[in-house]
Design a protein around this motif. Structure first.
Motif, short mmCIF file in Angstrom:
data_model
loop_
_atom_site.label_atom_id
_atom_site.label_comp_id
_atom_site.label_asym_id
_atom_site.label_seq_id
_atom_site.Cartn_x
_atom_site.Cartn_y
_atom_site.Cartn_z
N LEU A 1 0.83 -1.19 0.00
CA LEU A 1 0.00 0.00 0.00
C LEU A 1 0.87 1.25 0.00
O LEU A 1 1.88 1.33 0.70
CB LEU A 1 -0.91 0.01 1.23
CG LEU A 1 -1.89 -1.16 1.35
CD1 LEU A 1 -2.62 -1.09 2.70
CD2 LEU A 1 -2.89 -1.19 0.21
N GLY A 2 0.47 2.22 -0.81
CA GLY A 2 1.18 3.49 -0.86
C GLY A 2 2.43 3.48 -1.71
O GLY A 2 3.13 4.49 -1.78
N GLU A 3 2.75 2.35 -2.35
CA GLU A 3 3.93 2.27 -3.20
C GLU A 3 3.53 1.88 -4.62
O GLU A 3 2.42 1.40 -4.86
CB GLU A 3 4.92 1.24 -2.64
CG GLU A 3 5.47 1.60 -1.27
CD GLU A 3 6.53 0.62 -0.80
OE1 GLU A 3 6.96 -0.21 -1.61
OE2 GLU A 3 6.90 0.71 0.39
N ALA A 4 4.44 2.09 -5.56
CA ALA A 4 4.18 1.66 -6.93
C ALA A 4 4.09 0.15 -6.97
O ALA A 4 4.78 -0.56 -6.23
CB ALA A 4 5.30 2.16 -7.85
N ILE A 5 3.23 -0.36 -7.83
CA ILE A 5 3.07 -1.82 -7.92
C ILE A 5 4.30 -2.42 -8.60
O ILE A 5 4.85 -1.85 -9.55
CB ILE A 5 1.78 -2.17 -8.69
CG1 ILE A 5 1.45 -3.65 -8.50
CG2 ILE A 5 1.90 -1.84 -10.16
CD1 ILE A 5 0.06 -4.00 -8.99
N GLN B 1 -8.58 1.43 -18.28
CA GLN B 1 -8.05 2.57 -19.02
C GLN B 1 -7.45 3.57 -18.03
O GLN B 1 -8.07 3.95 -17.05
CB GLN B 1 -9.16 3.24 -19.83
CG GLN B 1 -8.65 4.32 -20.76
CD GLN B 1 -9.75 4.84 -21.67
OE1 GLN B 1 -10.90 4.43 -21.55
NE2 GLN B 1 -9.40 5.72 -22.59
N GLY B 2 -6.23 3.96 -18.26
CA GLY B 2 -5.55 4.85 -17.33
C GLY B 2 -4.75 4.12 -16.29
O GLY B 2 -3.96 4.72 -15.56
N GLY B 3 -4.94 2.80 -16.17
CA GLY B 3 -4.13 1.99 -15.26
C GLY B 3 -4.44 2.16 -13.81
O GLY B 3 -3.61 1.82 -12.94
N ASP B 4 -5.65 2.65 -13.46
CA ASP B 4 -5.96 2.86 -12.05
C ASP B 4 -6.59 1.64 -11.39
O ASP B 4 -6.83 1.63 -10.19
CB ASP B 4 -6.87 4.08 -11.87
CG ASP B 4 -8.17 3.95 -12.64
OD1 ASP B 4 -8.27 3.03 -13.47
OD2 ASP B 4 -9.08 4.77 -12.43
N GLN C 1 -6.44 -1.50 -6.60
CA GLN C 1 -6.91 -0.15 -6.90
C GLN C 1 -5.73 0.82 -6.75
O GLN C 1 -5.05 0.82 -5.72
CB GLN C 1 -8.02 0.25 -5.94
CG GLN C 1 -8.60 1.63 -6.18
CD GLN C 1 -9.49 1.67 -7.42
OE1 GLN C 1 -10.37 0.82 -7.57
NE2 GLN C 1 -9.25 2.63 -8.30
N MET C 2 -5.49 1.61 -7.80
CA MET C 2 -4.39 2.55 -7.79
C MET C 2 -4.91 3.97 -7.57
O MET C 2 -6.05 4.29 -7.91
CB MET C 2 -3.63 2.50 -9.12
CG MET C 2 -3.20 1.10 -9.54
SD MET C 2 -1.92 0.40 -8.50
CE MET C 2 -0.54 1.43 -8.96
N GLU C 3 -4.07 4.79 -6.99
CA GLU C 3 -4.39 6.21 -6.80
C GLU C 3 -3.09 6.99 -6.93
O GLU C 3 -2.15 6.76 -6.14
CB GLU C 3 -5.03 6.44 -5.43
CG GLU C 3 -5.55 7.85 -5.23
CD GLU C 3 -6.28 7.99 -3.91
OE1 GLU C 3 -5.61 8.27 -2.89
OE2 GLU C 3 -7.51 7.81 -3.88
N ASN C 4 -3.02 7.89 -7.91
CA ASN C 4 -1.79 8.63 -8.19
C ASN C 4 -0.61 7.69 -8.40
O ASN C 4 0.50 7.91 -7.93
CB ASN C 4 -1.48 9.61 -7.05
CG ASN C 4 -2.56 10.66 -6.87
OD1 ASN C 4 -3.14 11.13 -7.85
ND2 ASN C 4 -2.84 10.99 -5.62
#
Length: 408
Positions: free
Chosen positions: A257-261, A279-282, A297-300
């Motif tokens: 969590l909180g890091e790039a995958i 779409q957008g990779g989120d 789920q991605m955020e920023n």
């Protein structure tokens, strides 16, 4: 000056073995019994049956320098550490209720030599399977041996046998967890090619861990690169019910969590994993065959939440300790078997009818999710947002359908 010491807190040794049942060169030694004293036969028992210390020490004394290193071979050495072995045995038996092994560590100026003998009764004839495990080294621990023997108490002698794992562990057993850990797959596979494993005996079976370089310790711990075996009275059989404790306080395996995958390399995965991106990779949905395994789920461009629907996966006890009398929470586990509900446990129903039990987990939250028909008393969702459920009770067979972890 040499010093012998006992690691009382480490009675259960994790010992490094050689590749899947293939013996190290030391295993070619003569295995003629080294003791001829006649012993009273031990009666056949069930898997996991405890041993007395005297039984174990008698078996231990059967093995000499044709099998063991000189640090443990001589009977005078065995007799000299007998009391320390007994103290460790008693401590383990008191803690676990039974003990089937002896453990000792020899320390000499920064170098160690660790030994464990684990025993299991054969149902058929009262013979005993004996595993002898030894490892050690200076700075870096190296393999000495893991060897298996069938001990006959009537003649106080033993013969060497193949390691009785059915099926034998192989590197493919760990393939999916390597990937879901987000590890460096190419380097991890190089480490796996040797087929080297760590063995962790217990009274009713043995856990087999993938042995990889120290650089990957963090990754393998999080991925739980383990297969579990149960002793059935004649061999170790794969425990298909074993679940991977991959849901950690800060994410799922190495998806944090909180890091790039991490790069999961799913495009050429031979065991059937796939990944679909929105779409957008989120939003990432990871599949195995036709089933969804994970939703990320991605955020920023950072991981915000992870949800799993796979019955392979469990919550680590560092996230949620189910407590005495409860089992580790897993997807598919019965809610009443693994979750303690009290007046402080938030239970809510979402607008779509999903019911979730939320627990705190070190700067993150974990929700055990199920459907509204799992409730013993019917509750309807609210169209105005999540609804708190007062005094929730779940049906006896209500199960965890998914587990979600996120950070607010």
């Amino acid at each position: 000056m040499r010093k012998l010491f006992l690691l009382l807190s480490a009675c259960l040794l994790i010992a490094t073995g050689c590749k899947g049942g293939t013996k190290s060169p030391a295993a070619t030694a003569d295995t003629t019994p080294v003791a001829t004293e006649t012993a009273a036969p031990v009666q056949g028992g069930s898997a996991g049956e405890a041993f007395t210390f005297d039984e174990l020490f008698k078996i231990f004394s059967c093995f000499g320098d044709n099998i063991m290193t000189k640090k443990y071979a001589a009977q005078s050495i065995k007799d000299g550490i007998k009391e320390e072995l007994k103290q460790a045995f008693d401590s383990r038996a008191e803690f676990d209720g039974s003990c089937n092994s002896l453990y000792y560590s020899f320390y000499d100026e920064g170098c160690t030599d660790d030994f464990q003998m684990a025993c299991y009764r054969y149902k058929a004839d009262g013979h005993v399977l004996v595993l002898l495990l030894e490892l050690g080294g200076c700075d870096v621990t190296s393999v000495k041996y893991i060897r298996a023997y069938e001990y006959d108490p009537a003649r106080n002698g033993a013969r060497e046998i193949e390691l009785p794992f059915r099926p034998a562990p192989k590197r493919d057993d760990f393939e999916d967890m390597v990937r879901l850990a987000g590890a460096d797959v190419a380097s991890m596979r190089d480490a796996m090619k040797s087929g080297s494993y760590l063995y962790e005996p217990r009274t009713d079976g043995i856990k087999v861990h993938l042995n990889v370089p120290m650089d990957y310790d963090g990754e393998t711990d999080r991925a739980d690169l383990t297969v579990d075996y149960i002793w059935n009275g004649s061999e170790f059989v794969r425990n298909e019910d074993y679940r991977y404790a991959c849901i950690q306080p800060d994410g799922f395996a190495n998806i944090k969590l909180g890091e790039a995958i991490p790069d999961l390399y799913f495009d050429y995965d031979p065991v059937g994993y796939g990944v679909n991106y929105s779409q957008g990779g989120d939003l990432w949905i990871i599949t195995l065959g036709e089933l969804d395994v994970l939703q990320i789920q991605m955020e920023n461009r950072k991981v915000y939440s992870i949800e799993t629907w796979s019955p392979k996966f469990c919550v680590s006890n560092t996230v949620y300790d189910p407590g005495r009398g409860k089992v580790q929470p897993c997807v598919g586990g019965r809610i009443n078997d693994c979750i303690v509900l009290d007046e402080t446990t938030p239970v809510t129903m979402l607008m779509d009818g999903t019911v979730q039990i939320v627990v705190e987990a070190w700067n993150s939250k974990v929700a055990f999710r199920t459907s509204q028909d799992a409730l013993a008393d019917p509750v309807q969702p609210s169209m105005n947002g999540p609804r708190t459920i007062e005094n929730p009770k779940f049906k006896p067979d209500a199960r965890i359908e998914s587990i979600l972890i996120w950070r607010e």
